[in-house]
Design a protein around this motif. Structure first.
Motif, mmCIF file in Angstrom:
data_model
loop_
_atom_site.group_PDB
_atom_site.id
_atom_site.type_symbol
_atom_site.label_atom_id
_atom_site.label_comp_id
_atom_site.label_asym_id
_atom_site.label_seq_id
_atom_site.Cartn_x
_atom_site.Cartn_y
_atom_site.Cartn_z
ATOM 1 N N LEU A 157 0.933 -1.154 -0.115
ATOM 2 C CA LEU A 157 0.036 -0.029 -0.153
ATOM 3 C C LEU A 157 0.872 1.259 0.179
ATOM 4 O O LEU A 157 0.604 2.308 -0.682
ATOM 5 C CB LEU A 157 -0.897 -0.040 1.219
ATOM 6 N N LEU A 162 -6.281 -3.161 0.572
ATOM 7 C CA LEU A 162 -7.068 -2.492 1.536
ATOM 8 C C LEU A 162 -8.037 -3.497 2.012
ATOM 9 O O LEU A 162 -8.277 -3.748 3.128
ATOM 10 C CB LEU A 162 -7.682 -0.927 0.949
ATOM 11 N N MET A 180 -11.671 -1.222 2.505
ATOM 12 C CA MET A 180 -11.554 -1.885 3.687
ATOM 13 C C MET A 180 -12.776 -2.391 4.356
ATOM 14 O O MET A 180 -12.964 -3.645 4.910
ATOM 15 C CB MET A 180 -10.770 -0.772 4.844
ATOM 16 N N PRO A 229 -9.351 4.458 6.244
ATOM 17 C CA PRO A 229 -7.759 3.846 6.317
ATOM 18 C C PRO A 229 -6.817 4.655 6.732
ATOM 19 O O PRO A 229 -5.641 4.281 7.115
ATOM 20 C CB PRO A 229 -7.686 3.739 4.625
ATOM 21 N N ALA A 286 -5.705 1.896 8.466
ATOM 22 C CA ALA A 286 -4.555 1.303 8.174
ATOM 23 C C ALA A 286 -3.293 1.899 8.774
ATOM 24 O O ALA A 286 -2.287 1.261 9.110
ATOM 25 C CB ALA A 286 -4.735 1.219 6.767
ATOM 26 N N ALA A 325 -5.527 7.932 0.178
ATOM 27 C CA ALA A 325 -6.140 6.378 -0.079
ATOM 28 C C ALA A 325 -7.192 6.429 -1.096
ATOM 29 O O ALA A 325 -7.288 5.457 -1.769
ATOM 30 C CB ALA A 325 -6.465 5.790 1.326
#
Length: 214
Positions: free
Chosen positions: A19, A35, A85, A135, A164, A205
């Protein structure tokens, strides 16, 4: 309480590395899929903290004793960056209901910004465990605003925030204003730019997953 995936080696480290990788990011489909994979890993890890009820399952040859998830959580996400996600978590909690929130940062000419929330489509969250996915946790202001409005509207039993990559500043902000929330983070970065971008982070993102905003 803060749980950080990368504190222990796992395949999650590999997905996070991809990522962040500026070359791998050119493959938009792979970015979204990574993701989604992280969402699946988060869901699995979080599931270990939930309550389970004993159950008996009839098989073709007899009865198997097991345990089953006592209650499905509600999966909430901030559009649009959180969609991939969210789907990953929905792959695991496949009977969960979902809530969708439209919130964004409005940047002024001075470089300062304000957080605006314009849209919420939610199931009844009263007495429920809510997992809110986004994220990137930069300043934490969007997350806090969103969660506080949900907490004002509903009697939420348990609030879990999943991201994330988070900045240290963002984590501190969330802990200060949402002390009841659990934080699940892929990795933590120390620096935040004047425009509230996480460094080294991974960029935007939402843009990387779905295209640069006009």
């Amino acid at each position: 309480m803060v749980h950080v995936l990368t504190q222990r080696n796992s395949i999650a480290n590999h997905f996070l590395a991809e990522l962040r990788n500026i070359e791998v990011q050119q493959d938009r489909m792979r970015f979204r899929r990574n993701l989604e994979r992280l969402g699946e890993i988060f869901a699995y890890e979080i599931s270990k903290t939930f309550a389970y009820d004993p159950a008996e399952i009839e098989t073709p040859l007899g009865i198997a004793e097991t345990t089953l998830l006592a209650e499905q959580p509600v999966l909430a996400t901030i559009l649009r960056a959180g969609v991939a996600m969210h789907q990953g978590m929905l792959n695991i909690f496949d009977q969960a209901e979902s809530t969708f929130i439209g919130a964004y940062r409005k940047t002024k000419k001075s470089g300062a910004f304000e957080v605006r929330k314009e849209y919420v489509s939610s199931v009844d969250l009263n007495g429920r465990t809510v997992i809110l996915v986004d994220p990137m946790l930069a300043t934490g202001r969007t997350m806090v605003l969103t969660c506080k409005e949900l907490l004002d509207d509903f009697d939420i039993k348990s609030l879990i925030i999943v991201t994330a990559i988070a900045s240290e500043e963002g984590i501190a902000h969330v802990q200060a204003f949402l002390p009841q929330a659990q934080l699940w983070v892929g990795d933590v970065d120390s620096e935040l730019t004047s425009k509230a971008y996480i460094v080294p982070g991974l960029g935007d993102a939402g843009d990387l997953a779905y295209g640069v905003k006009d």
